[in-house]
Design a protein around this motif. Structure first.
Motif, PDB file in Angstrom:
ATOM      1  N   ARG A 174       0.820  -1.208   0.000  1.00 26.50           N
ATOM      2  CA  ARG A 174       0.000   0.000   0.000  1.00 26.50           C
ATOM      3  C   ARG A 174       0.860   1.266   0.000  1.00 26.50           C
ATOM      4  O   ARG A 174       0.434   2.316  -0.493  1.00 26.50           O
ATOM      5  CB  ARG A 174      -0.950   0.007   1.196  1.00 26.50           C
ATOM      6  CG  ARG A 174      -0.262   0.145   2.530  1.00 26.50           C
ATOM      7  CD  ARG A 174      -1.244   0.289   3.693  1.00 26.50           C
ATOM      8  NE  ARG A 174      -0.538   0.142   4.951  1.00 26.50           N
ATOM      9  CZ  ARG A 174      -0.273  -1.026   5.528  1.00 26.50           C
ATOM     10  NH1 ARG A 174      -0.695  -2.136   4.954  1.00 26.50           N
ATOM     11  NH2 ARG A 174       0.390  -1.095   6.659  1.00 26.50           N
ATOM     12  N   ASP A 175       2.067   1.181   0.564  1.00 26.74           N
ATOM     13  CA  ASP A 175       2.966   2.335   0.540  1.00 26.74           C
ATOM     14  C   ASP A 175       3.345   2.688  -0.892  1.00 26.74           C
ATOM     15  O   ASP A 175       3.300   3.849  -1.306  1.00 26.74           O
ATOM     16  CB  ASP A 175       4.242   2.045   1.334  1.00 26.74           C
ATOM     17  CG  ASP A 175       3.985   1.771   2.797  1.00 26.74           C
ATOM     18  OD1 ASP A 175       3.034   2.344   3.347  1.00 26.74           O
ATOM     19  OD2 ASP A 175       4.739   0.972   3.391  1.00 26.74           O
ATOM     20  N   ILE A 176       3.745   1.670  -1.629  1.00 31.98           N
ATOM     21  CA  ILE A 176       4.163   1.891  -3.005  1.00 31.98           C
ATOM     22  C   ILE A 176       2.974   2.326  -3.864  1.00 31.98           C
ATOM     23  O   ILE A 176       3.089   3.229  -4.693  1.00 31.98           O
ATOM     24  CB  ILE A 176       4.824   0.628  -3.577  1.00 31.98           C
ATOM     25  CG1 ILE A 176       5.988   0.170  -2.668  1.00 31.98           C
ATOM     26  CG2 ILE A 176       5.320   0.884  -4.996  1.00 31.98           C
ATOM     27  CD1 ILE A 176       7.023   1.239  -2.379  1.00 31.98           C
ATOM     28  N   ALA A 177       1.817   1.707  -3.640  1.00 31.03           N
ATOM     29  CA  ALA A 177       0.617   2.085  -4.390  1.00 31.03           C
ATOM     30  C   ALA A 177       0.264   3.548  -4.147  1.00 31.03           C
ATOM     31  O   ALA A 177      -0.085   4.282  -5.082  1.00 31.03           O
ATOM     32  CB  ALA A 177      -0.547   1.180  -4.001  1.00 31.03           C
ATOM     33  N   ALA A 178       0.330   3.978  -2.893  1.00 35.66           N
ATOM     34  CA  ALA A 178       0.021   5.365  -2.563  1.00 35.66           C
ATOM     35  C   ALA A 178       1.018   6.315  -3.202  1.00 35.66           C
ATOM     36  O   ALA A 178       0.649   7.362  -3.750  1.00 35.66           O
ATOM     37  CB  ALA A 178       0.004   5.552  -1.050  1.00 35.66           C
TER      38      ALA A 178
END
Length: 224
Positions: A174-178
């Motif tokens: 989710r960090d990379i997606a955000a």
């Protein structure tokens, strides 16, 4: 020659900037003692720490979020955690040097986390980090948390930089997606709480960093 390194650096908190697993594991074991259960090793819950207290309850007590008792167990876990939030939590080895080098350039940095502010702020204060950051965005700072891009866009505004001129480092998908959704350059913190089932190579990050020292070297050469 002009310095064209990124204008701002943002990091996830748990599993990227700070190793919080020891204190969360200690809180879990207090709940287990209350339940008449033996202590578990930190290694059993370490891979799920980045996913929050609810995941720690599921991994460490075997109670899923939809099951009766999960909410009450989570509340007890978090109460124990808040009381001893920085007894053992520390920056990951090597990150202090990376941040000092970054700060020496005069560029801002900050934290963007899904951890609620009631935990984020006391932890950063206890570690002497709060006054050094241009932005701290917690999981409840805005209506939407990661993987939505809003927290990272908010951090960029606070730091006075364009998203395309910033880097975000995290240890969860989710960090990379955000970061990607917000238009930042992204890096996977391979020293963090990656689960064996995770496939960070599929997340779309620009780079996978094995150690904080790798982060320092990448930042130094990131003009390329």
């Amino acid at each position: 020659m002009s310095d064209s390194r990124p204008a701002a650096l943002f990091l996830d908190l748990d599993g990227t900037l700070v190793d919080t697993a020891p204190d969360l594991a200690a809180a879990l074991n207090r709940v287990r003692r209350e339940e008449g259960l033996p202590a578990v090793d930190e290694a059993e819950v370490r891979p799920v720490v980045s996913h929050g207290g609810g995941a720690v309850v599921t991994a460490g007590l075997g109670v899923a979020p939809e099951e009766p008792g999960h909410a009450e167990l989570l509340a007890r876990l978090l109460d124990h955690y808040q009381r001893d939030i920085a007894r053992h939590s520390r920056l990951f080895p090597g990150l202090a040097e990376v941040l000092a080098e970054w700060e020496a350039t005069g560029r801002p940095w900050g934290v963007v986390t899904n951890k609620p502010a009631r935990f984020t702020e006391p932890l950063l204060e206890a570690l002497g980090l709060a006054g050094r950051m241009a932005a701290v965005v917690s999981g409840d700072t805005l209506p939407r948390a990661k993987p939505h891009p809003d927290p990272l866009l908010h951090a960029c505004t606070a730091a006075g930089c364009a998203p395309a001129a910033a880097i975000y480092v995290g240890d969860a998908e989710r960090d990379i997606a955000a970061g990607l959704a917000a238009g930042l350059r992204t890096a996977v913190a391979g020293w963090g709480y990656l689960d064996p089932a995770d496939r960070p190579g599929d997340w779309g990050a620009e780079v996978h960093l094995t150690t904080p020292a790798d982060l320092g070297r990448w930042l130094a050469g990131s003009a390329a």
